[in-house]
Design a protein around this motif. Structure first.
Motif, PDB file in Angstrom:
ATOM      1  N   ILE A  14     -39.721  51.579  -1.279  1.00  0.00           N
ATOM      2  CA  ILE A  14     -38.459  51.523  -0.530  1.00  0.00           C
ATOM      3  C   ILE A  14     -37.342  52.178  -1.334  1.00  0.00           C
ATOM      4  CG2 ILE A  14     -36.775  49.986   0.547  1.00  0.00           C
ATOM      5  CD1 ILE A  14     -39.006  47.950   0.871  1.00  0.00           C
ATOM      6  N   VAL A  15     -37.276  51.807  -2.612  1.00  0.00           N
ATOM      7  CA  VAL A  15     -36.242  52.380  -3.472  1.00  0.00           C
ATOM      8  C   VAL A  15     -36.425  53.890  -3.570  1.00  0.00           C
ATOM      9  CG1 VAL A  15     -35.436  52.504  -5.846  1.00  0.00           C
ATOM     10  CG2 VAL A  15     -35.855  50.288  -4.819  1.00  0.00           C
ATOM     11  N   ALA A  18     -35.356  55.610  -0.288  1.00  0.00           N
ATOM     12  CA  ALA A  18     -33.900  55.648  -0.140  1.00  0.00           C
ATOM     13  C   ALA A  18     -33.288  56.665  -1.101  1.00  0.00           C
ATOM     14  CB  ALA A  18     -33.311  54.264  -0.392  1.00  0.00           C
ATOM     15  N   LEU A  19     -33.842  56.695  -2.297  1.00  0.00           N
ATOM     16  CA  LEU A  19     -33.344  57.625  -3.311  1.00  0.00           C
ATOM     17  C   LEU A  19     -33.548  59.066  -2.864  1.00  0.00           C
ATOM     18  CD1 LEU A  19     -32.180  57.226  -6.149  1.00  0.00           C
ATOM     19  CD2 LEU A  19     -34.428  57.777  -7.032  1.00  0.00           C
ATOM     20  N   VAL A 286     -28.552  60.860 -22.090  1.00  0.00           N
ATOM     21  CA  VAL A 286     -28.045  62.174 -21.685  1.00  0.00           C
ATOM     22  C   VAL A 286     -27.100  62.775 -22.729  1.00  0.00           C
ATOM     23  CG1 VAL A 286     -26.637  63.306 -19.946  1.00  0.00           C
ATOM     24  CG2 VAL A 286     -28.246  61.548 -19.274  1.00  0.00           C
ATOM     25  N   GLY A 298     -33.010  63.641 -21.126  1.00  0.00           N
ATOM     26  CA  GLY A 298     -31.587  63.445 -20.873  1.00  0.00           C
ATOM     27  C   GLY A 298     -30.837  64.769 -20.855  1.00  0.00           C
ATOM     28  N   ALA A 301     -31.786  66.635 -17.778  1.00  0.00           N
ATOM     29  CA  ALA A 301     -31.162  66.080 -16.576  1.00  0.00           C
ATOM     30  C   ALA A 301     -29.705  66.520 -16.476  1.00  0.00           C
ATOM     31  CB  ALA A 301     -31.255  64.565 -16.580  1.00  0.00           C
ATOM     32  N   ALA A 302     -29.000  66.510 -17.597  1.00  0.00           N
ATOM     33  CA  ALA A 302     -27.595  66.909 -17.580  1.00  0.00           C
ATOM     34  C   ALA A 302     -27.463  68.368 -17.159  1.00  0.00           C
ATOM     35  CB  ALA A 302     -26.970  66.689 -18.950  1.00  0.00           C
ATOM     36  N   ALA A 305     -28.227  68.702 -13.437  1.00  0.00           N
ATOM     37  CA  ALA A 305     -27.168  68.133 -12.588  1.00  0.00           C
ATOM     38  C   ALA A 305     -25.985  69.090 -12.511  1.00  0.00           C
ATOM     39  CB  ALA A 305     -26.732  66.776 -13.123  1.00  0.00           C
ATOM     40  N   VAL A 313     -33.310  67.394 -10.212  1.00  0.00           N
ATOM     41  CA  VAL A 313     -32.528  66.152 -10.142  1.00  0.00           C
ATOM     42  C   VAL A 313     -33.343  65.070  -9.442  1.00  0.00           C
ATOM     43  CG1 VAL A 313     -30.546  65.056  -9.062  1.00  0.00           C
ATOM     44  CG2 VAL A 313     -30.262  67.215 -10.251  1.00  0.00           C
ATOM     45  N   PHE A 316     -36.102  63.810 -11.691  1.00  0.00           N
ATOM     46  CA  PHE A 316     -35.579  62.913 -12.708  1.00  0.00           C
ATOM     47  C   PHE A 316     -35.206  61.567 -12.098  1.00  0.00           C
ATOM     48  CE2 PHE A 316     -32.085  61.127 -15.175  1.00  0.00           C
ATOM     49  CZ  PHE A 316     -32.693  61.046 -16.407  1.00  0.00           C
ATOM     50  N   GLY A 317     -34.586  61.604 -10.909  1.00  0.00           N
ATOM     51  CA  GLY A 317     -34.210  60.365 -10.226  1.00  0.00           C
ATOM     52  C   GLY A 317     -35.417  59.494  -9.930  1.00  0.00           C
ATOM     53  N   PHE A 320     -36.661  57.944 -13.104  1.00  0.00           N
ATOM     54  CA  PHE A 320     -35.806  56.859 -13.572  1.00  0.00           C
ATOM     55  C   PHE A 320     -36.026  55.592 -12.756  1.00  0.00           C
ATOM     56  CE2 PHE A 320     -31.701  54.578 -13.627  1.00  0.00           C
ATOM     57  CZ  PHE A 320     -31.639  54.326 -14.982  1.00  0.00           C
ATOM     58  N   ALA A 321     -36.125  55.757 -11.433  1.00  0.00           N
ATOM     59  CA  ALA A 321     -36.324  54.588 -10.575  1.00  0.00           C
ATOM     60  C   ALA A 321     -37.638  53.894 -10.917  1.00  0.00           C
ATOM     61  CB  ALA A 321     -36.305  55.005  -9.109  1.00  0.00           C
ATOM     62  N   LEU A 324     -37.244  52.003 -14.172  1.00  0.00           N
ATOM     63  CA  LEU A 324     -36.398  50.825 -14.009  1.00  0.00           C
ATOM     64  C   LEU A 324     -37.159  49.685 -13.336  1.00  0.00           C
ATOM     65  CD1 LEU A 324     -33.387  50.436 -14.701  1.00  0.00           C
ATOM     66  CD2 LEU A 324     -32.930  50.664 -12.283  1.00  0.00           C
TER      67      LEU A 324
ATOM     68  N   VAL B 123     -30.891  49.839  -4.430  1.00  0.00           N
ATOM     69  CA  VAL B 123     -31.177  51.280  -4.477  1.00  0.00           C
ATOM     70  C   VAL B 123     -30.141  51.996  -5.343  1.00  0.00           C
ATOM     71  CG1 VAL B 123     -31.210  53.387  -3.116  1.00  0.00           C
ATOM     72  CG2 VAL B 123     -32.404  51.369  -2.304  1.00  0.00           C
ATOM     73  N   ALA B 126     -30.683  51.637  -8.923  1.00  0.00           N
ATOM     74  CA  ALA B 126     -31.829  52.364  -9.486  1.00  0.00           C
ATOM     75  C   ALA B 126     -31.520  53.842  -9.695  1.00  0.00           C
ATOM     76  CB  ALA B 126     -33.044  52.204  -8.578  1.00  0.00           C
ATOM     77  N   PRO B 128     -29.773  56.832 -11.723  1.00  0.00           N
ATOM     78  CA  PRO B 128     -29.188  57.057 -13.052  1.00  0.00           C
ATOM     79  C   PRO B 128     -27.714  57.420 -12.908  1.00  0.00           C
ATOM     80  CG  PRO B 128     -30.675  58.856 -12.479  1.00  0.00           C
ATOM     81  CD  PRO B 128     -30.781  57.843 -11.385  1.00  0.00           C
ATOM     82  N   ILE B 131     -25.992  60.860 -14.317  1.00  0.00           N
ATOM     83  CA  ILE B 131     -26.561  62.057 -13.698  1.00  0.00           C
ATOM     84  C   ILE B 131     -26.120  62.142 -12.234  1.00  0.00           C
ATOM     85  CG2 ILE B 131     -28.728  63.167 -13.014  1.00  0.00           C
ATOM     86  CD1 ILE B 131     -28.096  63.391 -15.966  1.00  0.00           C
ATOM     87  N   MET B 134     -22.633  63.170 -12.081  1.00  0.00           N
ATOM     88  CA  MET B 134     -22.525  64.603 -12.396  1.00  0.00           C
ATOM     89  C   MET B 134     -22.818  65.455 -11.167  1.00  0.00           C
ATOM     90  SD  MET B 134     -24.260  65.408 -16.074  1.00  0.00           S
ATOM     91  CE  MET B 134     -23.814  67.137 -16.133  1.00  0.00           C
ATOM     92  N   VAL B 135     -23.907  65.095 -10.450  1.00  0.00           N
ATOM     93  CA  VAL B 135     -24.296  65.883  -9.276  1.00  0.00           C
ATOM     94  C   VAL B 135     -23.181  65.851  -8.238  1.00  0.00           C
ATOM     95  CG1 VAL B 135     -25.882  66.011  -7.338  1.00  0.00           C
ATOM     96  CG2 VAL B 135     -26.757  65.556  -9.618  1.00  0.00           C
TER      97      VAL B 135
END
Lengths: 345, 290
Positions: A14-15, A18-19, A286, A298, A301-302, A305, A313, A316-317, A320-321, A324, B123, B126, B128, B131, B134-135
């Motif tokens: 789900i996360v 949505a992400l 980052v 990091g 990712a910077a 972005a 991006v 990386f997202g 990260f999810a 986490l 959500v 979760a 970052p 980042i 930044m976007v």
């Protein structure tokens, strides 16, 4: 317990969904022409004038309705294709995988001293509440907490690189880089220190450590504050409990009561915050990586972005999810082992 | 009275309040401390003394020295204080507002609404933070409005969580039952009786967050997606110092002023908010009263 773990894992899709929707929506805010750049193999491709640009937008379906484009895009991702990163000039998955060991190495090396220091300082401060060790530790942690990472990092560079030349930026020196990329050096893990030890090359090991020192010190100092704070509060609470008073009344030595009886139980809330902190560090180094030119996730990712390199991006997202959610789950699973009371609830 | 006694016993907290007040004064009197010049389009465009690439050390004309491209560091630090307050207070105020509404709605309606809202919070948690910010800033363009929008979009969630759990906790307290028995409506209960008491933890969090949001905003500028070139913003000035960390051989600290002044400004600003927040938390936390 298994049930609980499964329920938590169910959250992950789900996360992630949505992400992906969120990142795709951000991407769609660009005009079709801007998004076309991601598909063009070279800048010359876009020089064909309005007509060819329109044809390409047509060809890649960049004017289609939102859900059709999203479906196409997510279909590619689900089949394991995270797309091409313009910044890395590599597939996103290749780039993430090659950078992950570097970040993991840095984070683990910083996290362990950070945790030990936090437990030590936090329990000291709790034991000596409102006396000078408490005040000194409070000032030390509040300073660390308020220090912008980039200012502290640049200060480290100023002192330990510019003035003393002990800890240079980067991951390896030029000569070491040559050795590591040669065929004699086997890359087992991608983490320089471990590979150097496995290859028995102490010179490389030393060089890798020299480059890791400054970012490790920076990360440790700026991250130790919040954990110390939690440890202190938790220690205060534990010291007020009846069993601690009983232990004291029994005539046990102060140190035994404080360090053996109280500190162990005071560690519990620290486990939660430490898990969170570790997860954030895995995705949040980052600035440290950017300052010390440490090529890890990091820094990557910077860069992506700032360049609006959306496939990277998103990659990386998602990474990260996953980190986490898994880290939170891990903390939840470890917790009953540390505190048997939790299981009965 | 109790809080005054607390401050007297905690000189560190008092120190925090004093620095914060000093920053307020600097921000208010910026036009007097660093007067604008007639050719400036906006007071936030830092004036330049030429276009020389190498930073120049402190001198009577530029008491903190100049950066690469000859931006006046003193001017940038003084007007940067206003930028910091604008971003810090702006982001936190909007975030608190959004978070309070989301948290209150979730706790008030419960059920499906609560489930959906809190999953949305999960959500966003979760993501970052830096980042994502930044976007969004890179998409919206440079300037403090995009920065504020970006930091708010990804920074409101913790308030929603706190407000929700506080409301759930307070709702079960005796005085609420008493008020309900008088016939007070749910909305009246939430707005008049519950929210004011739920706001203390929010206040502590918001105070601490003001400092850290300024840190994040400076980080955005530092990473190159924040404010326009030459904008009076501490992060921008620290970014300028990055190329000048290494001095000439034999003089390693040659360009110290490029980092020291803007760096000290961010550091002290964040420190003061953290000290004030820390003091607030201690005052509101019964564990510390002995």
């Amino acid at each position: 317990m298994l049930n609980y773990a499964l329920r938590r894992l169910m959250m992950l899709p789900i996360v992630l969904f949505a992400l992906s929707l969120m990142i795709f929506a951000l991407q769609m805010s660009l005009s079709p022409t801007q998004r076309l750049a991601a598909y063009a193999p070279s800048p010359d491709y876009l020089k064909g004038g309005q007509e060819s640009i329109r044809r390409m937008i047509e060809q890649y379906g960049l004017n289609d309705p939102f859900y059709i484009q999203y479906g196409r895009w997510i279909g590619g991702i689900l089949s394991g294709n995270l797309g091409w990163s313009e910044t890395a000039r590599q597939p996103v998955s290749t780039a993430l995988m090659s950078l992950f060991p570097a970040t993991l190495e840095l984070v683990v090396l910083a996290f362990v001293p950070c945790l030990l220091l936090a437990v030590f300082l936090g329990s000291r401060a709790g034991i000596h509440l409102n006396r000078w060790p408490d005040h000194v530790i409070r000032i030390f942690t509040i300073l660390g907490w308020s220090f912008p990472v980039y200012v502290f990092g640049l200060l480290m560079l100023l002192i330990f690189y510019s003035a003393l030349d002990w800890f240079p930026p980067g991951r390896l020196s030029q000569w070491a880089q040559t050795v590591v990329s040669s065929s004699d050096f086997v890359r087992y893990t991608g983490a320089n220190t471990i590979d150097a030890l496995l290859d028995g090359n102490l010179a490389i090991f030393g060089d890798a450590l020299r480059h890791l020192a400054a970012p490790v010190i920076t990360l440790t100092y700026v991250n130790v504050a919040s954990m110390t704070r939690v440890m202190r509060t938790s220690m205060l609470e534990t010291l007020r409990q009846d069993y601690v008073r009983t232990a004291r009344a029994k005539g046990l030595p102060r140190r035994v009561v404080e360090l053996r009886h109280a500190r162990r139980n005071a560690l519990l809330p620290v486990a939660t915050i430490a898990g969170m902190e570790l997860a954030v560090m895995m995705g949040g180094v980052v600035i440290t990586e950017t300052i010390f030119d440490y090529t890890g996730l990091g820094q990557f990712a910077a860069k992506t972005a700032a360049n609006l390199d959306f496939p990277a991006v998103l990659g990386f997202g998602l990474y990260f999810a996953v980190v986490l959610v898994l880290m939170n789950l891990l903390v939840d699973l470890i917790y009953p082992l540390l505190d048997p009371r939790v299981k009965t609830q | 009275m109790k809080s005054l006694r607390y401050l007297a016993r905690n000189p560190v907290s008092l120190f925090g309040i004093v620095i914060l007040l000093a920053f307020v004064l600097i921000a208010v009197f910026a036009p007097i401390l660093a007067p604008t010049q007639s050719f400036q389009l906006s007071p936030y465009d830092t004036p330049r003394a030429g276009f020389l690439a190498t930073p120049q050390p402190p001198s009577p004309e530029a008491i903190f020295g100049t950066t690469q491209g000859q931006y006046d560091i003193f001017y940038g630090v003084v007007w940067g204080t206003r930028t910091a307050f604008k971003i810090g207070l702006g982001v936190v105020a909007i975030s608190v507002l959004i978070g309070t509404v989301v948290g209150a709605v979730a706790a008030y309606y419960g059920g499906l609404a609560e489930e959906i809202l809190m999953r949305i919070v999960d959500v966003f948690m979760a993501v970052p933070f830096l980042i994502a910010a930044m976007v969004l800033t890179a998409l919206l363009g440079k300037g403090i409005v995009p920065i504020t929008i970006a930091l708010t979009t990804f920074g409101w969630m913790s308030y929603a969580r706190i407000v929700r759990s506080e409301i759930l906790r307070i709702r079960e307290m005796d005085y609420i039952h008493a008020a309900r028995s008088y016939g007070a409506s749910d909305l009246r209960l939430i707005v008049l009786h519950i929210l004011p008491n739920a706001m203390f933890p929010v206040l502590v969090l918001a105070t601490m967050a003001t400092g850290s949001m300024v840190l994040s905003a400076s980080a955005l500028s530092f990473l190159g997606v924040g404010t326009e070139e030459g904008y009076a913003d501490w992060g921008q000035f620290i970014a300028y110092s990055r190329n000048w960390i290494v001095g000439q051989p034999g003089n390693p600290f040659q360009f110290w002023y490029t980092l020291a002044f803007p760096g000290a400004a961010v550091f002290l600003f964040v420190l003061s908010w953290n000290l004030v927040g820390d003091a607030l938390r201690d005052m509101l936390d019964p564990r510390h009263s002995h």
